[in-house]
Design an enzyme around this catalytic site. Structure first.
Site, PDB file in Angstrom:
ATOM      1  N   GLU A  38      94.877  18.346 -17.381  1.00 20.30           N
ATOM      2  CA  GLU A  38      94.366  16.995 -17.112  1.00 20.30           C
ATOM      3  C   GLU A  38      94.941  15.985 -18.119  1.00 20.30           C
ATOM      4  O   GLU A  38      95.278  14.853 -17.757  1.00 20.30           O
ATOM      5  CB  GLU A  38      92.830  17.000 -17.156  1.00 20.30           C
ATOM      6  CG  GLU A  38      92.222  17.727 -15.955  1.00 20.30           C
ATOM      7  CD  GLU A  38      90.709  17.859 -16.012  1.00 20.30           C
ATOM      8  OE1 GLU A  38      90.035  17.451 -15.061  1.00 20.30           O
ATOM      9  OE2 GLU A  38      90.197  18.378 -17.030  1.00 20.30           O
TER      10      GLU A  38
ATOM     11  N   GLU B  84      88.615  25.852 -13.745  1.00 16.90           N
ATOM     12  CA  GLU B  84      87.188  25.564 -13.948  1.00 16.90           C
ATOM     13  C   GLU B  84      86.280  26.228 -12.919  1.00 16.90           C
ATOM     14  O   GLU B  84      85.145  26.599 -13.237  1.00 16.90           O
ATOM     15  CB  GLU B  84      86.949  24.048 -13.932  1.00 16.90           C
ATOM     16  CG  GLU B  84      87.418  23.320 -15.178  1.00 16.90           C
ATOM     17  CD  GLU B  84      88.900  22.974 -15.180  1.00 16.90           C
ATOM     18  OE1 GLU B  84      89.347  22.284 -16.095  1.00 16.90           O
ATOM     19  OE2 GLU B  84      89.630  23.423 -14.266  1.00 16.90           O
TER      20      GLU B  84
END
Length: 692
Positions: free
Chosen positions: A105, A125
């Site tokens: 990210e 995740e």
């Protein structure tokens, strides 16, 4: 130091330095922002490169900060990414080795990305029951396209950087030295304006509504009890249907909701539990270990063959010792067939097949295994047989060799005492099928050397097992607890259940297999043998006689074509057996028990709380070091549902006071003595505390 700042000509270089994977902890995030401020305030700096020291660009969030105030302290990862994205000077991510989760990210917030081949790229995740929470669901589909982006986010699986080379994720793949390539690229784009931002890319996908609906249907069918995969689809859908800032806000809302779910808490508990299991307080990480370059296994049966395959899979040559040529050839033949089946499924190349089969050899002579670094005994579960084997091993094995027993219940201290080198003896309890099951119970004897224990823990990782340390007691952690679970299963039959009803209730709860189907698979004669020993050693412990009656009928399970269930030739499906159900009903009548209707809730509570109570005793006695170790044993070796986090974690979520209240209720029934709460359970419940 968590991030180093240096200037190379007209390029500032910020190097993340937070070993082992440059986790984005609070100090690292702060250092990135400080580095950016310096670069922006220095007129001589025209561009910025962000990279990672050591073995990773960044593995994402710093797991040491999970569930602590630091995780959400400013600057958050969102803030860091905003600072980078809004920089007036170009920022280039130089990616190598690992860019996962928050690390990826962070890279997506940069204006450009240069990557080395072989870097593992992922947003994992979902495997923790959450979704990427710092813009990953909004930015990744913009650079990879809707389909590929969604697949990576929903699966959480890593993809090598070279497979993504032709996408907008990377502006350049480095041919040689990554930093040289990144600096050259930064100098090349230093004066290019406007600065490209991933957020400005529009996702162009014809008939996206149809694709998203198809994805929802597919993911819903495959995700079972876990809510995160479907929420990932909704977050990615927002990247297509909403403005970027609204999508970011929506992603954040979903993330916050998922963090609170029991399923996510259970997955995070398992994640941390697996890492904690390898930590032994009096055996520090720098404890010297013994080199394991060759192995030997005593016994070519199902267990011995499976154990040998683990070593071959890890590239360690292994010799299997048998007493008879016929048994040896049969065992080696089964191993070969197992590998052939894996190869037919496309999970093994012909080269790997030849390599692994070639690493496993057989012998009929103890002398031929004498130089092995470790020997694992996998013979019949009888102390007399173990004594013969260990006396012989003591005689022939080289000094410094580790002597391990695959015993599932016997006293490792007693086994060690059969040798003149108890410091070299350890229990390594593999679970069947040993080449598949992830759990390895590492049984530490009173005299087991610390270097031997450290080596066993290191070896468990090498052969891709979850190693959990147990002290010495009858059955160790797993089998000692499963005995109480099995006792309750037997009592439920006497009181009104059928094997099918018990199995269905616990399977609906989430177990991979109920106690009676499990017994048929493992062989009911094994439990019979153990119970016969218990009747002599522990006459005060009561069992249902239904299992003994079943074995007296010769119904040992799948291997005899009949157990608690009936089986058809070549068919592993369990068919309810009228003969068995009649035997159970007659046995209830012989005991003078009036059979009653028993709810699924009672079945589940009695089976699971029996595990929990015994687990509390095991913790109190120091047989297990921590409650999460018990949970890891059950998650990786006994099919306990992952989304419930293991028996001790499940008890915490139910509330220990509620567990004790249920036990008090069952104590009023038959065999009420089995429901005395362990002192630790009673104490924690009274104090409103939890195991974990």
């Amino acid at each position: 130091m968590t991030a180093e700042y240096k200037v190379n000509g007209a390029v500032a270089v910020i190097t993340l330095n937070n070993p082992p994977v440059n986790g984005l902890g609070h100090a690292t995030r702060s250092a990135i922002v400080d580095g950016m401020k310096k670069a922006l305030n220095d007129d001589a700096v025209k561009a910025v490169v962000i990279t990672g020291a050591g073995k990773a660009f960044s593995g994402g969030a710093d797991i040491k900060e999970f569930n602590s105030p630091k995780a959400m302290a400013e600057p958050t990862l969102h803030t860091v990414i905003n600072v980078i994205e809004n920089s007036t000077k170009p920022v280039v991510a130089a990616i190598h080795s690992v860019a996962m989760g928050g690390g990826l990210e962070l890279a997506l917030g940069c204006h450009y990305r240069v990557a080395a081949p072989g870097a593992q790229i992922a947003l994992p995740e979902v495997k923790l029951g959450i979704l990427p929470g710092a813009g990953g669901t909004q930015r990744l589909p913009r650079v990879l396209g809707l389909e590929m982006g969604l697949n990576m986010i929903v699966s959480g699986n890593p993809v090598p950087s070279e497979k993504l080379a032709k996408t907008a994720l990377f502006n350049e793949m480095a041919e040689g030295d990554l930093m040289e390539a990144a600096l050259a690229f930064a100098n090349k784009v230093a004066d290019v304006r406007p600065l490209p931002k991933v957020r400005d890319i529009k996702i162009d996908y014809p008939n996206y509504e149809g694709f998203l609906q198809f994805s929802r249907n597919t993911v819903k069918a495959m995700s079972g009890p876990f809510p995160a995969p479907l929420k990932c689809v909704e977050a990615v859908a927002a990247a297509v249907t909403m403005k970027f800032d609204d999508g970011i806000k929506f992603e954040r809302e979903l993330f916050v909701d998922l963090v609170q779910t029991t399923e996510s808490k259970a997955l995070r508990h398992a994640f941390f539990g697996e890492r904690a299991a390898s930590k032994v307080p009096d055996v520090p990480d720098d404890t010297p270990t013994r080199a394991i370059k060759s192995a030997a296994v005593i016994g070519a049966g199902t267990m011995g063959g499976g154990i040998a395959m683990n070593f071959a899979n890890a590239g360690i040559p292994v010799k299997i010792l048998e007493m008879k040529q016929e048994a040896l050839e049969k065992g080696l033949g089964v191993i070969r067939k197992n590998y052939e089946n894996t190869m037919k499924k496309g999970k093994l190349t012909p080269e790997k097949f030849e390599q692994r089969v070639g690493l496993i050899t057989g012998t009929l002579s103890y002398e031929e295994i004498a130089q092995a670094d470790i020997v694992i005994e996998a013979v019949f579960e009888d102390i007399g047989v173990k004594e013969q084997v260990f006396k012989k091993l003591d005689e022939v094995m080289k000094q410094g060799a580790i002597l391990a027993s695959n015993t599932s219940t016997l006293d490792v201290n007693k086994i060690a005492a059969f040798t003149k080198r108890p410091q070299d003896v350890i229990g390594l309890h593999f679970f069947s099928p040993a080449n598949v099951m992830k759990l390895l119970e590492i049984v530490r004897g009173e005299k087991t050397g610390k270097d031997v224990l450290a080596t066993a823990l290191q070896l468990s990782k090498k052969i891709k097992k979850t190693g959990v340390v147990s002290g010495v007691c009858d059955g160790f952690i797993g089998n000692r607890m499963i005995e109480q679970y099995s006792r309750q299963a037997g009592f439920l039959l006497e009181e009104g259940c059928t094997p099918e009803q018990v199995d269905k209730a616990i399977e609906k709860f989430g177990f991979a297999m109920g106690p009676f189907r499990m017994g048929d698979l493992a062989g009911n004669d094994i439990g019979w043998y153990i119970r016969k020993r218990r009747y002599i050693e522990k006459p005060e412990v009561t069992y249902s006689k239904t299992a003994d009656l079943l074995c007296e009928m010769g119904r040992f399970g799948q291997k005899t074509g009949a157990g608690w269930y009936d089986y058809k030739p070549g068919d592993r499906k369990a068919y309810p057996s009228q003969v068995v159900n009649d035997m159970i009903v007659k046995h209830s009548a012989d005991l003078g028990i009036e059979r009653r209707k028993i709810s699924d809730q009672e079945i589940v509570e009695r089976l699971v709380f029996a595990l929990v109570n015994e687990g509390a005793y095991i913790l109190e006695e120091g047989i297990a070091m921590r409650a999460s170790d018990i949970d890891m044993v059950y998650l990786t070796g006994y099919g306990f549902p992952l989304f419930r986090g293991g028996p001790m974690f499940y008890a915490d979520t139910v509330g220990l006071q509620n567990v004790v209240m249920s036990m008090e209720k069952y104590a009023k029934g038959r065999h009420g003595d089995a429901w005395k709460p362990a002192p630790l359970l009673a104490k924690l419940a009274a104090e409103g505390k939890t195991f974990n």
